[in-house]
Design a protein around this motif. Structure first.
Motif, PDB file in Angstrom:
ATOM      1  N   ARG A   1       0.890  -0.667   0.184  1.00 51.88           N
ATOM      2  CA  ARG A   1      -0.019   0.070   0.602  1.00 51.88           C
ATOM      3  C   ARG A   1       1.061   1.113  -0.414  1.00 51.88           C
ATOM      4  O   ARG A   1       0.387   2.476  -0.540  1.00 51.88           O
ATOM      5  N   TRP A   2       1.717   0.954   0.975  1.00 57.86           N
ATOM      6  CA  TRP A   2       3.120   2.350   0.848  1.00 57.86           C
ATOM      7  C   TRP A   2       3.140   2.742  -0.049  1.00 57.86           C
ATOM      8  O   TRP A   2       3.770   3.446  -1.168  1.00 57.86           O
ATOM      9  N   ILE A   3       4.519   1.318  -1.197  1.00 63.91           N
ATOM     10  CA  ILE A   3       4.508   1.445  -2.134  1.00 63.91           C
ATOM     11  C   ILE A   3       3.842   2.432  -3.113  1.00 63.91           C
ATOM     12  O   ILE A   3       4.098   2.830  -4.265  1.00 63.91           O
ATOM     13  N   SER A   4       2.716   1.868  -3.204  1.00 65.82           N
ATOM     14  CA  SER A   4       1.452   1.614  -4.692  1.00 65.82           C
ATOM     15  C   SER A   4       1.436   3.751  -4.550  1.00 65.82           C
ATOM     16  O   SER A   4       0.873   4.288  -4.992  1.00 65.82           O
ATOM     17  N   HIS A   5       0.967   4.506  -2.907  1.00 63.71           N
ATOM     18  CA  HIS A   5       0.838   5.964  -2.800  1.00 63.71           C
ATOM     19  C   HIS A   5       1.392   6.566  -3.816  1.00 63.71           C
ATOM     20  O   HIS A   5       2.025   7.326  -4.181  1.00 63.71           O
ATOM     21  N   ASN A   6       3.139   6.083  -3.362  1.00 63.01           N
ATOM     22  CA  ASN A   6       4.492   6.326  -3.102  1.00 63.01           C
ATOM     23  C   ASN A   6       5.245   6.619  -4.527  1.00 63.01           C
ATOM     24  O   ASN A   6       6.082   7.284  -5.322  1.00 63.01           O
ATOM     25  N   THR A   7       4.184   5.596  -5.728  1.00 63.34           N
ATOM     26  CA  THR A   7       4.226   5.411  -7.204  1.00 63.34           C
ATOM     27  C   THR A   7       2.993   5.644  -7.921  1.00 63.34           C
ATOM     28  O   THR A   7       2.780   4.905  -8.521  1.00 63.34           O
ATOM     29  N   GLY A   8       2.189   6.706  -7.579  1.00 59.45           N
ATOM     30  CA  GLY A   8       0.944   7.287  -8.044  1.00 59.45           C
ATOM     31  C   GLY A   8       0.477   6.093  -9.091  1.00 59.45           C
ATOM     32  O   GLY A   8      -0.622   5.857  -9.783  1.00 59.45           O
TER      33      GLY A   8
ATOM     34  N   LEU B   1       8.485 -12.655   1.999  1.00 60.27           N
ATOM     35  CA  LEU B   1       8.945 -12.146   3.685  1.00 60.27           C
ATOM     36  C   LEU B   1       8.832 -12.616   4.716  1.00 60.27           C
ATOM     37  O   LEU B   1       9.450 -12.532   6.460  1.00 60.27           O
ATOM     38  N   ARG B   2       8.678 -14.320   5.465  1.00 59.53           N
ATOM     39  CA  ARG B   2       8.839 -15.461   6.108  1.00 59.53           C
ATOM     40  C   ARG B   2      10.633 -14.766   6.184  1.00 59.53           C
ATOM     41  O   ARG B   2      10.246 -15.431   7.523  1.00 59.53           O
ATOM     42  N   ASP B   3      11.550 -14.928   6.089  1.00 59.07           N
ATOM     43  CA  ASP B   3      12.513 -14.795   6.824  1.00 59.07           C
ATOM     44  C   ASP B   3      13.645 -13.326   6.775  1.00 59.07           C
ATOM     45  O   ASP B   3      14.627 -13.279   7.279  1.00 59.07           O
ATOM     46  N   THR B   4      12.811 -12.421   6.579  1.00 63.95           N
ATOM     47  CA  THR B   4      12.902 -10.992   6.688  1.00 63.95           C
ATOM     48  C   THR B   4      12.444 -10.592   7.755  1.00 63.95           C
ATOM     49  O   THR B   4      12.255 -10.701   8.528  1.00 63.95           O
ATOM     50  N   LEU B   5      14.074  -9.764   8.182  1.00 64.97           N
ATOM     51  CA  LEU B   5      14.627  -8.724   9.357  1.00 64.97           C
ATOM     52  C   LEU B   5      14.211  -7.527   8.829  1.00 64.97           C
ATOM     53  O   LEU B   5      13.867  -6.546  10.040  1.00 64.97           O
ATOM     54  N   LEU B   6      14.712  -6.939   8.535  1.00 64.35           N
ATOM     55  CA  LEU B   6      14.473  -5.887   7.677  1.00 64.35           C
ATOM     56  C   LEU B   6      14.035  -5.762   5.895  1.00 64.35           C
ATOM     57  O   LEU B   6      14.546  -6.715   5.560  1.00 64.35           O
ATOM     58  N   LEU B   7      14.153  -4.605   5.913  1.00 72.59           N
ATOM     59  CA  LEU B   7      13.470  -4.262   4.221  1.00 72.59           C
ATOM     60  C   LEU B   7      13.284  -2.861   3.659  1.00 72.59           C
ATOM     61  O   LEU B   7      12.825  -1.571   4.504  1.00 72.59           O
ATOM     62  N   LEU B   8      15.139  -2.797   2.752  1.00 63.83           N
ATOM     63  CA  LEU B   8      15.118  -1.186   2.297  1.00 63.83           C
ATOM     64  C   LEU B   8      14.372  -1.083   1.324  1.00 63.83           C
ATOM     65  O   LEU B   8      14.575  -1.775   0.061  1.00 63.83           O
ATOM     66  N   ILE B   9      13.158   0.019   1.393  1.00 62.29           N
ATOM     67  CA  ILE B   9      12.953   1.050  -0.241  1.00 62.29           C
ATOM     68  C   ILE B   9      12.558   1.736  -0.402  1.00 62.29           C
ATOM     69  O   ILE B   9      13.103   2.762   0.158  1.00 62.29           O
ATOM     70  N   ASN B  10      13.504   2.430  -1.548  1.00 58.48           N
ATOM     71  CA  ASN B  10      13.387   3.165  -2.324  1.00 58.48           C
ATOM     72  C   ASN B  10      12.875   3.291  -3.788  1.00 58.48           C
ATOM     73  O   ASN B  10      12.652   2.022  -3.794  1.00 58.48           O
ATOM     74  N   THR B  11      11.415   4.240  -3.748  1.00 59.85           N
ATOM     75  CA  THR B  11      10.521   4.221  -4.999  1.00 59.85           C
ATOM     76  C   THR B  11      11.007   5.935  -5.286  1.00 59.85           C
ATOM     77  O   THR B  11      11.034   7.139  -5.362  1.00 59.85           O
TER      78      THR B  11
END
Length: 412
Positions: free
Chosen positions: A169-176, A188-198
């Motif tokens: 939802r955050w990604i969609s909002h920031n990419t129109g 995401l099952r083994d994920t601890l951190l996720l860095l995202i740039n849009t």
């Protein structure tokens, strides 16, 4: 009386994320651009950009679009989380070409300006999503907020279905709304951190393409023995900044956008020269020199409409560029999070980008008494992009490459 006509609009956006885990014959002009082209004269810091472009574009078949600044931003956030004077920090510094502290400062300043100023149609965001079990350090939060205007958000990756909905939802909002459903539950099952740039850009041409000139014409795509068909936009009797480069064996055309200092640079190889051969000739120094020599010419322009969506992992390309340690058990990223029983490392870096060059939007325009009229005695230069070409989106005020890509077949 003013008339309304549809304009060609470029809409482009990009997502970048990193997953962390433990382990006619008339020549008369009625318009002229109001602002003269001013080539960027400041210090360039695009060695990494061109290494990345030349690493990815020849190896990925078909149409491709990527965002060099998006990749640089995410790697800079990792740089800030690396241990001081560690091999991880040195490797990131070498790869990014930021051994000079001023290069880091320039990147930070540019990003803060993009995020704080009202650059029409341009939106860049960064966020670090971290699991509830990961204590992101206060120092890291302060650094990325103050220096990059980036944020962090705690999320429960133990409930991957809920986490995926929240992040998407955050990604969609920031990419129109152009990029959706990127993060999958199973990822995401083994994920601890996720860095995202849009990064999202929507721009209108200074000189719109007249819709009544749009037509289907042949396009000679890579690897196709006969010509296919594509929908071409056309401009006649217009001034553009252009250059035919003997050094590169290509034509270079500048298409500026309204209300800001962004422009699309189209590089069309001469007939008989492939895109791969052109890319081999491209160096930062050659590109800078050619851009500085662009001059106004009357151009007969035919450019195909295209719509590209591209997604892929950047792990292997970055490893080939010398960035290996962050993906290994030897990664030294203690400034991001402390107190972990196993060192933090990057699982992968993913990028998803899309670009649309089409007919959306309208603009009022009319000839007025103040219009300047020019008579050109020579025949217009033809710029017919009926074969594979490169395109780049450049911020001419900062010397920053926002996007780069290739069109091998616009009908795809």
């Amino acid at each position: 009386m003013a008339s309304l006509r549809p304009e060609r609009r470029t809409i482009i956006c990009c997502l970048l994320l990193a997953l962390f885990s433990i382990v006619t014959s008339r020549n008369v002009f009625k318009n002229r651009f109001l602002e003269e082209y001013q080539p960027y004269a400041g210090p360039w810091n695009d060695e990494f950009d061109w290494r990345l472009i030349k690493e990815i574009l020849p190896k990925v078949p078909g149409n491709v679009v990527l965002s060099p600044i998006s990749v640089k931003t995410l790697l800079a956030l990792l740089y800030e989380g690396s241990a001081t004077r560690s091999e991880t920090q040195r490797e990131l510094s070498r790869t990014l070409g930021i051994d000079d502290p001023q290069a880091v400062v320039k990147l930070q300043e540019d990003l803060r300006r993009y995020k704080s100023q009202t650059t029409e149609g341009l939106l860049i965001t960064d966020r670090v999503f971290h699991n509830t079990s990961i204590p992101v350090t206060h120092k890291y939060r302060i650094i990325i907020n103050d220096q990059y205007n980036a944020s962090t958000e705690e999320i429960n990756f133990g409930e991957p279905d809920v986490a995926a909905v929240q992040i998407n939802r955050w990604i969609s909002h920031n990419t129109g709304g152009l990029i959706e459903d990127v993060v999958r539950t199973d990822a995401l099952r083994d994920t601890l951190l996720l860095l995202i740039n849009t990064i999202y850009f929507r721009g209108n041409w200074v000189e719109p393409f007249p819709p009544n000139a749009t037509a289907e014409r042949p396009f000679y795509a890579s690897g196709r023995p006969t010509a296919g068909k594509a929908i071409f936009m056309k401009q006649r009797e217009r001034l553009f900044y252009h250059r035919r480069s003997a050094l590169l064996g290509a034509q270079i055309l500048r298409l500026p956008y309204q209300h800001n200092q962004l422009a699309m640079i189209v590089v069309l190889p001469e007939e008989g020269l492939s895109l791969d051969q052109l890319l081999q000739r491209l160096t930062p120094e050659a590109v800078h020199a050619e851009l500085a020599e662009l001059f106004e010419e009357e151009i007969e322009l035919e450019l195909p409409k295209f719509n590209i969506r591209h997604a892929g992992s950047l792990r292997e390309p970055l490893q080939r560029l010398g960035l290996t340690r962050i993906f290994s058990d030897q990664a030294e990223l203690p400034l991001i999070a402390r107190g972990l029983s196993t060192p933090l490392k990057v699982s992968t870096i993913l990028q998803k980008s899309c670009i649309q060059v089409d007919e959306q939007g309208t603009q009022a325009s009319a000839a007025t008494e103040s219009s300047l009229v020019f008579t050109i005695l020579s025949e217009p230069v033809k710029f017919i992009a009926n074969r594979p070409f490169l395109f780049l989106i450049l911020d001419e005020s900062k010397g920053t490459w926002l996007f780069a890509g290739k069109v091998e077949d616009p009908s795809l």
